[in-house]
Design a protein around this motif. Structure first.
Motif, PDB file in Angstrom:
ATOM      1  N   TYR A  29       5.716  -2.053   2.200  1.00 25.39           N
ATOM      2  CA  TYR A  29       4.200  -1.864   2.690  1.00 25.39           C
ATOM      3  C   TYR A  29       4.441  -1.344   3.844  1.00 25.39           C
ATOM      4  O   TYR A  29       5.042  -0.748   4.523  1.00 25.39           O
ATOM      5  CB  TYR A  29       4.195  -3.730   3.119  1.00 25.39           C
ATOM      6  N   LEU A  30       3.209  -1.112   4.240  1.00 23.72           N
ATOM      7  CA  LEU A  30       2.497  -0.238   5.523  1.00 23.72           C
ATOM      8  C   LEU A  30       1.318  -0.884   5.855  1.00 23.72           C
ATOM      9  O   LEU A  30       0.511  -1.516   5.191  1.00 23.72           O
ATOM     10  CB  LEU A  30       2.201   1.173   5.032  1.00 23.72           C
ATOM     11  N   VAL A  85      -4.601   3.851  -6.691  1.00 25.01           N
ATOM     12  CA  VAL A  85      -4.822   3.451  -5.454  1.00 25.01           C
ATOM     13  C   VAL A  85      -5.735   2.382  -5.561  1.00 25.01           C
ATOM     14  O   VAL A  85      -6.814   2.727  -6.148  1.00 25.01           O
ATOM     15  CB  VAL A  85      -5.295   4.801  -4.536  1.00 25.01           C
ATOM     16  N   VAL A  86      -5.587   1.026  -4.989  1.00 26.18           N
ATOM     17  CA  VAL A  86      -6.409  -0.098  -5.329  1.00 26.18           C
ATOM     18  C   VAL A  86      -6.959  -0.338  -4.110  1.00 26.18           C
ATOM     19  O   VAL A  86      -6.212  -0.887  -3.300  1.00 26.18           O
ATOM     20  CB  VAL A  86      -5.681  -1.036  -6.045  1.00 26.18           C
ATOM     21  N   ASP A 133      -4.238  -2.511  -1.551  1.00 31.17           N
ATOM     22  CA  ASP A 133      -4.853  -3.269  -0.342  1.00 31.17           C
ATOM     23  C   ASP A 133      -4.545  -4.684  -0.744  1.00 31.17           C
ATOM     24  O   ASP A 133      -4.867  -4.992  -1.703  1.00 31.17           O
ATOM     25  CB  ASP A 133      -6.204  -2.719  -0.205  1.00 31.17           C
ATOM     26  N   LEU A 134      -3.942  -5.444   0.336  1.00 32.23           N
ATOM     27  CA  LEU A 134      -3.901  -6.847   0.085  1.00 32.23           C
ATOM     28  C   LEU A 134      -5.220  -7.543   0.365  1.00 32.23           C
ATOM     29  O   LEU A 134      -5.389  -8.759   0.053  1.00 32.23           O
ATOM     30  CB  LEU A 134      -2.724  -7.185   1.076  1.00 32.23           C
ATOM     31  N   ALA A 177       7.142  -3.608 -14.587  1.00 36.01           N
ATOM     32  CA  ALA A 177       8.114  -3.256 -13.520  1.00 36.01           C
ATOM     33  C   ALA A 177       7.432  -2.173 -12.648  1.00 36.01           C
ATOM     34  O   ALA A 177       8.323  -1.410 -11.981  1.00 36.01           O
ATOM     35  CB  ALA A 177       9.430  -2.847 -14.050  1.00 36.01           C
ATOM     36  N   ILE A 178       6.263  -2.190 -12.802  1.00 33.85           N
ATOM     37  CA  ILE A 178       5.770  -0.966 -12.050  1.00 33.85           C
ATOM     38  C   ILE A 178       5.774  -1.098 -10.208  1.00 33.85           C
ATOM     39  O   ILE A 178       5.566  -2.255  -9.980  1.00 33.85           O
ATOM     40  CB  ILE A 178       4.039  -0.686 -12.177  1.00 33.85           C
ATOM     41  N   PRO A 179       6.425  -0.217  -9.596  1.00 35.46           N
ATOM     42  CA  PRO A 179       6.506  -0.478  -8.117  1.00 35.46           C
ATOM     43  C   PRO A 179       5.208  -0.556  -7.500  1.00 35.46           C
ATOM     44  O   PRO A 179       4.285  -0.024  -8.080  1.00 35.46           O
ATOM     45  CB  PRO A 179       7.350   0.706  -7.857  1.00 35.46           C
ATOM     46  N   VAL A 180       5.262  -1.474  -6.529  1.00 37.90           N
ATOM     47  CA  VAL A 180       3.974  -1.616  -5.483  1.00 37.90           C
ATOM     48  C   VAL A 180       4.380  -1.433  -4.091  1.00 37.90           C
ATOM     49  O   VAL A 180       5.172  -1.855  -3.724  1.00 37.90           O
ATOM     50  CB  VAL A 180       3.536  -2.933  -5.901  1.00 37.90           C
ATOM     51  N   ILE A 181       3.297  -0.526  -3.598  1.00 39.69           N
ATOM     52  CA  ILE A 181       3.370  -0.428  -2.135  1.00 39.69           C
ATOM     53  C   ILE A 181       2.155  -1.067  -1.518  1.00 39.69           C
ATOM     54  O   ILE A 181       0.984  -0.702  -2.077  1.00 39.69           O
ATOM     55  CB  ILE A 181       3.478   0.959  -1.805  1.00 39.69           C
ATOM     56  N   MET A 182       2.466  -2.361  -0.770  1.00 38.72           N
ATOM     57  CA  MET A 182       1.250  -2.950  -0.125  1.00 38.72           C
ATOM     58  C   MET A 182       0.692  -2.256   1.042  1.00 38.72           C
ATOM     59  O   MET A 182       1.560  -1.764   1.901  1.00 38.72           O
ATOM     60  CB  MET A 182       1.532  -4.428   0.165  1.00 38.72           C
ATOM     61  N   LEU A 183      -0.546  -2.194   1.336  1.00 39.22           N
ATOM     62  CA  LEU A 183      -1.286  -1.786   2.380  1.00 39.22           C
ATOM     63  C   LEU A 183      -1.977  -3.092   2.962  1.00 39.22           C
ATOM     64  O   LEU A 183      -2.876  -3.918   2.209  1.00 39.22           O
ATOM     65  CB  LEU A 183      -2.325  -0.696   2.391  1.00 39.22           C
ATOM     66  N   THR A 184      -1.702  -3.390   4.426  1.00 41.68           N
ATOM     67  CA  THR A 184      -2.240  -4.619   4.862  1.00 41.68           C
ATOM     68  C   THR A 184      -2.970  -4.391   6.392  1.00 41.68           C
ATOM     69  O   THR A 184      -2.365  -3.716   6.932  1.00 41.68           O
ATOM     70  CB  THR A 184      -1.366  -5.798   4.984  1.00 41.68           C
ATOM     71  N   ALA A 185      -4.157  -4.955   6.355  1.00 42.11           N
ATOM     72  CA  ALA A 185      -4.625  -4.815   7.906  1.00 42.11           C
ATOM     73  C   ALA A 185      -4.435  -5.810   8.821  1.00 42.11           C
ATOM     74  O   ALA A 185      -4.755  -5.725   9.959  1.00 42.11           O
ATOM     75  CB  ALA A 185      -6.171  -4.480   7.589  1.00 42.11           C
ATOM     76  N   THR A 186      -3.730  -6.939   8.228  1.00 39.57           N
ATOM     77  CA  THR A 186      -3.394  -8.158   9.037  1.00 39.57           C
ATOM     78  C   THR A 186      -2.260  -7.795   9.847  1.00 39.57           C
ATOM     79  O   THR A 186      -1.533  -7.111   9.457  1.00 39.57           O
ATOM     80  CB  THR A 186      -3.241  -9.203   8.272  1.00 39.57           C
ATOM     81  N   ALA A 187      -2.073  -8.417  10.883  1.00 36.01           N
ATOM     82  CA  ALA A 187      -1.097  -8.375  11.844  1.00 36.01           C
ATOM     83  C   ALA A 187       0.232  -9.143  11.484  1.00 36.01           C
ATOM     84  O   ALA A 187       1.394  -9.077  11.970  1.00 36.01           O
ATOM     85  CB  ALA A 187      -1.392  -8.542  13.442  1.00 36.01           C
TER      86      ALA A 187
END
Length: 251
Positions: A115-116, A23-24, A69-70, A89-99
């Motif tokens: 992403y979420l 978790v970054v 976190d982006l 090749a590690i999968p990444v899920i992005m978290l972004t606070a921007t609309a």
């Protein structure tokens, strides 16, 4: 409620390997909240406060997935995604606070897997983590035997038995699970126009909020790997108003 200690990366529970998540996030409160929730749902978690800490962790361990976190001050998440996908090749899920949809689209084009928006619903995050892990858990395959099932895609060969993409010299081209699934869907339906919705179904890539743009991003990534001229695709063609069609002859 007491949060259990994080199992060591690579640990097992009841004989089964525990998926490890990095978790970054530069915000300690958010990082700890996400990490604690993932621990409660059976994941091994390492918390990193930025790109430097993540790279130090990657020098020692390889997580199964990264929640990133982006919007971080020292190094933005898009730069980290670009660097990660060039080396791993590690999968990444992005978290972004921007609309803005721009960051999400750029992240997907760079190779992020999902992403979420922030703040995210933690139950949905766990569901997304499990969904991505299922998609990328591609079994390690032996080299394809002579005569193994191969489909020509432009400059490359899709080796269906070996689950890989290679050039004429046999050199492997990096390929994510979702990209392989899309190529297989095309291979199973040559010369047949497929809608974006149908491609999502065939590639087993339907997420709760799946949207057409996600397919377009993945197709663009695939074209860069198989088309002689990705800007003027001959093999994976756009069908205006519908979706895409695979033309093996490149006509």
């Amino acid at each position: 409620m007491t949060i259990p200690d994080r199992p060591a990366p690579g640990a097992s529970r009841g004989g089964a390997a525990i998926p490890s998540i990095a978790v970054v996030d530069d915000e300690a409160a958010t990082r700890e909240m996400v990490g604690d929730y993932l621990k409660l749902h059976g994941f091994a978690v390492v918390e990193c406060d930025g790109g430097r800490a993540l790279r130090e962790h990657l020098d020692r361990h390889c997580p199964d997935l990264i929640v990133l976190d982006l919007n971080m001050p020292e190094e933005d998440g898009l730069s980290i995604v670009r660097d990660l996908k060039a080396r791993t090749a590690i999968p990444v899920i992005m978290l972004t606070a921007t609309a803005s949809a721009i960051d999400r689209v750029v992240g997907l084009e760079l190779g992020a897997d999902d992403y979420l928006p922030k703040p995210c619903e933690l139950r949905e995050l766990v569901a997304r983590v499990r969904s991505v892990l299922r998609r990328v858990q591609m079994p390690i395959a032996a080299p394809a035997p002579v005569g193994g099932r191969r489909i020509r895609f432009g400059t490359k060969w899709l080796e269906l038995d070996a689950l890989r993409l290679s050039d004429d010299a046999g050199l492997e081209q990096a390929l994510t699970r979702s990209e392989f699934d899309l190529l297989k869907a095309f291979a199973d339906n040559p010369r047949r126009a497929l809608s974006r919705e149908r491609l999502l179904d065939l590639a087993d890539a339907r997420d709760p909020d799946a949207f057409d743009r996600a397919i377009d991003v993945r197709i663009n990534r695939i074209r860069k790997k198989v088309e002689p001229d990705p800007g003027n695709p001959r093999y994976i063609r756009t069908v205006r108003g519908l979706g895409y069609i695979f033309r093996p002859e490149g006509d």
